[in-house]
Write a protein that holds these residues in place. Structure first.
Motif, mmCIF file in Angstrom:
data_model
loop_
_atom_site.group_PDB
_atom_site.id
_atom_site.type_symbol
_atom_site.label_atom_id
_atom_site.label_comp_id
_atom_site.label_asym_id
_atom_site.label_seq_id
_atom_site.Cartn_x
_atom_site.Cartn_y
_atom_site.Cartn_z
ATOM 1 N N ASN A 1 0.909 -1.577 -0.141
ATOM 2 C CA ASN A 1 -0.265 -0.173 0.329
ATOM 3 C C ASN A 1 0.754 1.457 -0.156
ATOM 4 O O ASN A 1 0.485 2.284 -0.948
ATOM 5 C CB ASN A 1 -1.112 -0.206 0.901
ATOM 6 C CG ASN A 1 -1.843 -0.741 1.084
ATOM 7 O OD1 ASN A 1 -2.889 -1.410 0.226
ATOM 8 N ND2 ASN A 1 -2.455 -1.352 2.135
ATOM 9 N N ARG A 2 1.997 1.138 0.707
ATOM 10 C CA ARG A 2 2.807 2.054 0.561
ATOM 11 C C ARG A 2 3.596 2.961 -0.657
ATOM 12 O O ARG A 2 3.577 4.051 -1.206
ATOM 13 C CB ARG A 2 3.474 2.121 2.310
ATOM 14 C CG ARG A 2 3.730 2.732 3.339
ATOM 15 C CD ARG A 2 4.787 2.060 4.276
ATOM 16 N NE ARG A 2 5.355 3.300 4.686
ATOM 17 C CZ ARG A 2 6.100 3.227 4.920
ATOM 18 N NH1 ARG A 2 6.537 2.156 6.337
ATOM 19 N NH2 ARG A 2 6.628 4.314 5.252
ATOM 20 N N VAL A 3 3.601 1.795 -0.995
ATOM 21 C CA VAL A 3 4.039 2.086 -2.635
ATOM 22 C C VAL A 3 3.491 1.914 -3.236
ATOM 23 O O VAL A 3 3.809 3.046 -4.608
ATOM 24 C CB VAL A 3 5.224 0.726 -2.905
ATOM 25 C CG1 VAL A 3 5.410 0.578 -4.560
ATOM 26 C CG2 VAL A 3 6.552 0.530 -2.417
ATOM 27 N N VAL A 4 2.356 1.366 -3.195
ATOM 28 C CA VAL A 4 0.983 2.111 -4.610
ATOM 29 C C VAL A 4 0.453 3.363 -4.215
ATOM 30 O O VAL A 4 -0.336 4.460 -5.466
ATOM 31 C CB VAL A 4 -0.133 0.643 -4.854
ATOM 32 C CG1 VAL A 4 -1.784 1.167 -5.456
ATOM 33 C CG2 VAL A 4 0.610 -0.573 -4.744
ATOM 34 N N TYR A 5 0.244 3.340 -3.549
ATOM 35 C CA TYR A 5 -0.586 4.974 -3.010
ATOM 36 C C TYR A 5 -0.219 6.181 -2.138
ATOM 37 O O TYR A 5 -0.380 6.290 -2.922
ATOM 38 C CB TYR A 5 -1.835 4.438 -2.290
ATOM 39 C CG TYR A 5 -2.921 3.101 -2.750
ATOM 40 C CD1 TYR A 5 -3.517 3.343 -3.432
ATOM 41 C CD2 TYR A 5 -2.589 2.074 -1.474
ATOM 42 C CE1 TYR A 5 -4.276 2.669 -4.187
ATOM 43 C CE2 TYR A 5 -3.593 1.047 -2.374
ATOM 44 C CZ TYR A 5 -4.935 0.934 -3.741
ATOM 45 O OH TYR A 5 -5.240 0.299 -4.210
ATOM 46 N N GLY A 6 1.179 5.474 -2.030
ATOM 47 C CA GLY A 6 2.231 6.686 -1.065
ATOM 48 C C GLY A 6 2.562 7.055 -2.320
ATOM 49 O O GLY A 6 4.207 8.260 -1.705
ATOM 50 N N LEU B 1 11.145 -2.592 -3.642
ATOM 51 C CA LEU B 1 9.596 -2.599 -4.475
ATOM 52 C C LEU B 1 9.400 -1.448 -4.897
ATOM 53 O O LEU B 1 9.575 -0.818 -4.054
ATOM 54 C CB LEU B 1 8.817 -2.757 -2.695
ATOM 55 C CG LEU B 1 8.963 -3.867 -2.117
ATOM 56 C CD1 LEU B 1 8.090 -4.075 -1.051
ATOM 57 C CD2 LEU B 1 8.674 -5.456 -3.218
ATOM 58 N N VAL B 2 9.451 -1.324 -6.335
ATOM 59 C CA VAL B 2 8.474 -0.147 -6.131
ATOM 60 C C VAL B 2 7.514 -0.612 -7.224
ATOM 61 O O VAL B 2 6.866 -1.183 -7.574
ATOM 62 C CB VAL B 2 9.569 0.451 -7.654
ATOM 63 C CG1 VAL B 2 10.621 0.839 -7.270
ATOM 64 C CG2 VAL B 2 10.276 -0.761 -8.606
ATOM 65 N N SER B 3 6.738 0.839 -7.826
ATOM 66 C CA SER B 3 5.439 0.303 -8.351
ATOM 67 C C SER B 3 5.926 -0.061 -9.396
ATOM 68 O O SER B 3 6.984 0.481 -9.988
ATOM 69 C CB SER B 3 4.378 1.859 -8.192
ATOM 70 O OG SER B 3 5.595 2.995 -9.035
#
Length: 95
Positions: A19-24, A40-42
């Motif tokens: 969630n931090r990667v996708v939304y933040g 981890l990257v989007s």
């Protein structure tokens, strides 16, 4: 700057990290013994990274191709002089 997290903690918090990667818009570096292990990257970041890598690869191939054609057109003596090579190896049957 990327957020760093040990692999043992990342296992327990994987959903939150996603969630931090996708939304933040964050990048997360998972470490083991303090050393980066994975990131981890989007998906959008990954596409940009891959696109820039393809462009770099194409540029390298183009550069190497042009070097190859330049060296094949020049004489061996010219190449030796260009690089300051005073001697060359000749096989046993070459005079």
């Amino acid at each position: 700057m990327a957020y760093e997290i040990p692999v043992t903690q990342a296992r327990a918090e994987l959903a939150d990290l996603i969630n931090r990667v996708v939304y933040g818009g964050e990048r997360v570096v998972v470490t083991r013994h303090g050393k980066p292990l994975v990131a981890l990257v989007s998906a959008a970041d990954l596409e940009r990274l891959e696109a820039s890598g393809v462009a770099d690869d194409e540029q390298v191939v183009s550069s190497v191709s042009s070097l190859g054609s330049a060296s094949s057109s020049s004489s061996g003596a010219g190449e030796r002089q260009r690089f300051g090579i005073a001697a060359e190896h000749r096989g046993p049957n070459t005079k």
